[in-house]
Design a protein around this motif. Structure first.
Motif, short mmCIF file in Angstrom:
data_model
loop_
_atom_site.label_atom_id
_atom_site.label_comp_id
_atom_site.label_asym_id
_atom_site.label_seq_id
_atom_site.Cartn_x
_atom_site.Cartn_y
_atom_site.Cartn_z
N LYS A 58 -10.98 2.12 -11.42
CA LYS A 58 -9.51 2.27 -11.45
C LYS A 58 -8.90 1.27 -12.42
O LYS A 58 -7.99 1.59 -13.17
N MET A 115 -11.31 4.78 -1.31
CA MET A 115 -11.32 3.38 -0.87
C MET A 115 -10.59 3.23 0.45
O MET A 115 -10.96 2.41 1.28
N LYS A 148 0.81 -1.22 0.00
CA LYS A 148 0.00 0.00 0.00
C LYS A 148 0.84 1.28 0.00
O LYS A 148 0.63 2.15 -0.85
N LYS A 199 -9.85 7.88 3.23
CA LYS A 199 -9.19 9.15 3.54
C LYS A 199 -9.86 10.33 2.85
O LYS A 199 -9.46 11.47 3.02
N ARG A 226 -10.73 -8.07 -5.20
CA ARG A 226 -11.74 -7.11 -4.74
C ARG A 226 -12.62 -6.64 -5.89
O ARG A 226 -12.13 -6.43 -6.99
N HIS A 232 2.46 1.60 -3.35
CA HIS A 232 1.49 2.01 -4.37
C HIS A 232 1.20 3.51 -4.28
O HIS A 232 1.18 4.22 -5.29
N ARG A 233 1.02 3.96 -3.04
CA ARG A 233 0.72 5.38 -2.83
C ARG A 233 1.87 6.24 -3.36
O ARG A 233 1.68 7.20 -4.10
C1 HEM Z 1 -1.51 5.91 -11.89
C2 HEM Z 1 -2.52 5.24 -11.39
C3 HEM Z 1 -2.87 5.23 -9.94
C4 HEM Z 1 -2.77 6.21 -8.98
C5 HEM Z 1 -2.24 7.63 -9.15
C6 HEM Z 1 -3.27 5.66 -7.74
C7 HEM Z 1 -3.31 6.32 -6.52
C8 HEM Z 1 -3.73 5.77 -5.32
C9 HEM Z 1 -3.73 6.45 -4.05
C10 HEM Z 1 -3.24 7.88 -3.80
C11 HEM Z 1 -4.21 5.59 -3.11
C12 HEM Z 1 -4.42 5.86 -1.62
C13 HEM Z 1 -3.34 5.17 -0.81
C14 HEM Z 1 -3.45 5.50 0.67
O1 HEM Z 1 -3.19 6.64 1.03
O2 HEM Z 1 -3.77 4.60 1.44
C15 HEM Z 1 -4.53 4.36 -3.80
C16 HEM Z 1 -5.04 3.23 -3.19
C17 HEM Z 1 -5.42 2.09 -3.84
N1 HEM Z 1 -5.33 1.86 -5.22
FE1 HEM Z 1 -4.49 3.08 -6.59
N2 HEM Z 1 -3.68 4.36 -7.97
C18 HEM Z 1 -3.46 4.06 -9.29
C19 HEM Z 1 -3.73 2.87 -9.94
C20 HEM Z 1 -4.40 1.80 -9.37
C21 HEM Z 1 -4.84 0.62 -10.07
C22 HEM Z 1 -4.61 0.32 -11.56
C23 HEM Z 1 -5.46 -0.15 -9.19
C24 HEM Z 1 -6.13 -1.47 -9.48
C25 HEM Z 1 -7.40 -1.62 -9.33
C26 HEM Z 1 -5.42 0.50 -7.90
C27 HEM Z 1 -5.93 0.01 -6.72
C28 HEM Z 1 -5.84 0.60 -5.48
C29 HEM Z 1 -6.26 -0.01 -4.23
C30 HEM Z 1 -6.88 -1.41 -4.06
C31 HEM Z 1 -5.99 0.91 -3.20
C32 HEM Z 1 -6.15 0.70 -1.68
C33 HEM Z 1 -7.47 1.14 -1.20
C34 HEM Z 1 -7.62 0.79 0.28
O3 HEM Z 1 -6.77 1.16 1.10
O4 HEM Z 1 -8.62 0.16 0.58
N3 HEM Z 1 -4.77 1.69 -8.06
N4 HEM Z 1 -4.24 4.50 -5.14
#
Ligand code: HEM
Length: 145
Positions: A77, A140, A3, A143, A69, A6-7
Motif C-alpha cells: 500500500k 488487513m 480508521k 474483512k 507497522r 481513512h475508510r
Molecule cells: C487511495 C488509497 C487508499 C485506499 C482506497 C485505501 C482503502 C482502505 C480501506 C477500504 C481500508 C479498510 C478500512 C476498514 O474497513 O476497516 C483500509 C485500511 C487501512 N489502510 Fe488504506 N487505503 C489507501 C491508502 C493507504 C495507505 C497509503 C496506507 C499506508 C500504508 C494505508 C494503510 C491502511 C491501514 C494501516 C489500514 C487498517 C488496516 C487494519 O484495520 O488493520 N492505506 N484502507
C-alpha cells in the motif's frame, strides 16, 4: 477515529475517480460537444477541489494508521500511494485543466482526443491501484480473506 476517516476518504476518493471516468466515457460516446464542455467544467470545479483533498486525506490517514507497522500488505500500500499521487497530480489534474480549456473554446481536434485518451488511461490505472489498496486494507482489517 483515524480508521473510519481513512475508510471514508479512501472509498470517496475512488468513487470520485470512478464517476469522472464513467461520466467522461458516456458523454464522449453519446453526448454533444456542449455536454462534453459542461462535464469538463464540472470535473475541474468542483470535481478537482473534491478529488485532490480526498486523495491527500486517504494517503495521509493511511500513513498515520500504518505507523511503524511492517508487512507485505502495508508495504505494498505504501509503495502504491506515491504512484497514485503522482498520476493524480501530474497527469489527471493537468489533463482535466487542458481539456476544460479546449472544450470551452470548442476545440475538439486530434490533440484533444489524444489528451482525453491519456486521461482515461491514467484514470483507469489509478482506479486499479486504489482498488488494490482498498482490497489490501480490507484484508488487513480482517474483512476480506
Ligand atoms: C487511495 C488509497 C487508499 C485506499 C482506497 C485505501 C482503502 C482502505 C480501506 C477500504 C481500508 C479498510 C478500512 C476498514 O474497513 O476497516 C483500509 C485500511 C487501512 N489502510 Fe488504506 N487505503 C489507501 C491508502 C493507504 C495507505 C497509503 C496506507 C499506508 C500504508 C494505508 C494503510 C491502511 C491501514 C494501516 C489500514 C487498517 C488496516 C487494519 O484495520 O488493520 N492505506 N484502507
Amino acid at each position: 477515529m483515524t480508521k473510519p476517516a481513512h475508510r471514508i476518504a479512501g472509498i470517496l476518493a475512488m468513487l470520485c475517480v470512478a464517476i469522472f471516468f464513467t461520466s467522461t466515457v458516456v458523454t464522449e460516446l453519446f453526448g454533444s460537444h456542449a455536454a462534453v464542455a459542461q462535464l469538463k467544467s464540472l470535473i475541474v470545479t468542483p470535481g478537482l477541489w473534491i478529488m485532490v483533498p480526498l486523495m491527500a486525506a486517504a494517503g495521509g490517514s493511511g500513513m498515520l494508521l500504518a505507523g511503524s507497522r511492517r508487512g507485505r500488505l502495508v508495504d505494498a500500500k505504501k509503495k502504491r500511494m506515491p504512484v497514485i499521487a503522482a498520476i493524480g497530480l501530474l497527469v489527471l489534474v493537468p489533463c482535466a485543466l487542458m481539456l476544460n480549456r479546449w472544450a470551452a473554446a470548442s476545440v475538439f481536434d486530434t490533440t484533444f482526443y489524444l489528451v482525453q485518451s491519456i486521461e482515461l488511461l491514467a484514470g483507469a490505472t489509478n482506479l486499479t491501484l486504489m482498488g488494490l489498496n482498498a482490497r489490501d486494507g480490507l484484508r488487513m482489517a480482517g474483512k476480506l480473506r
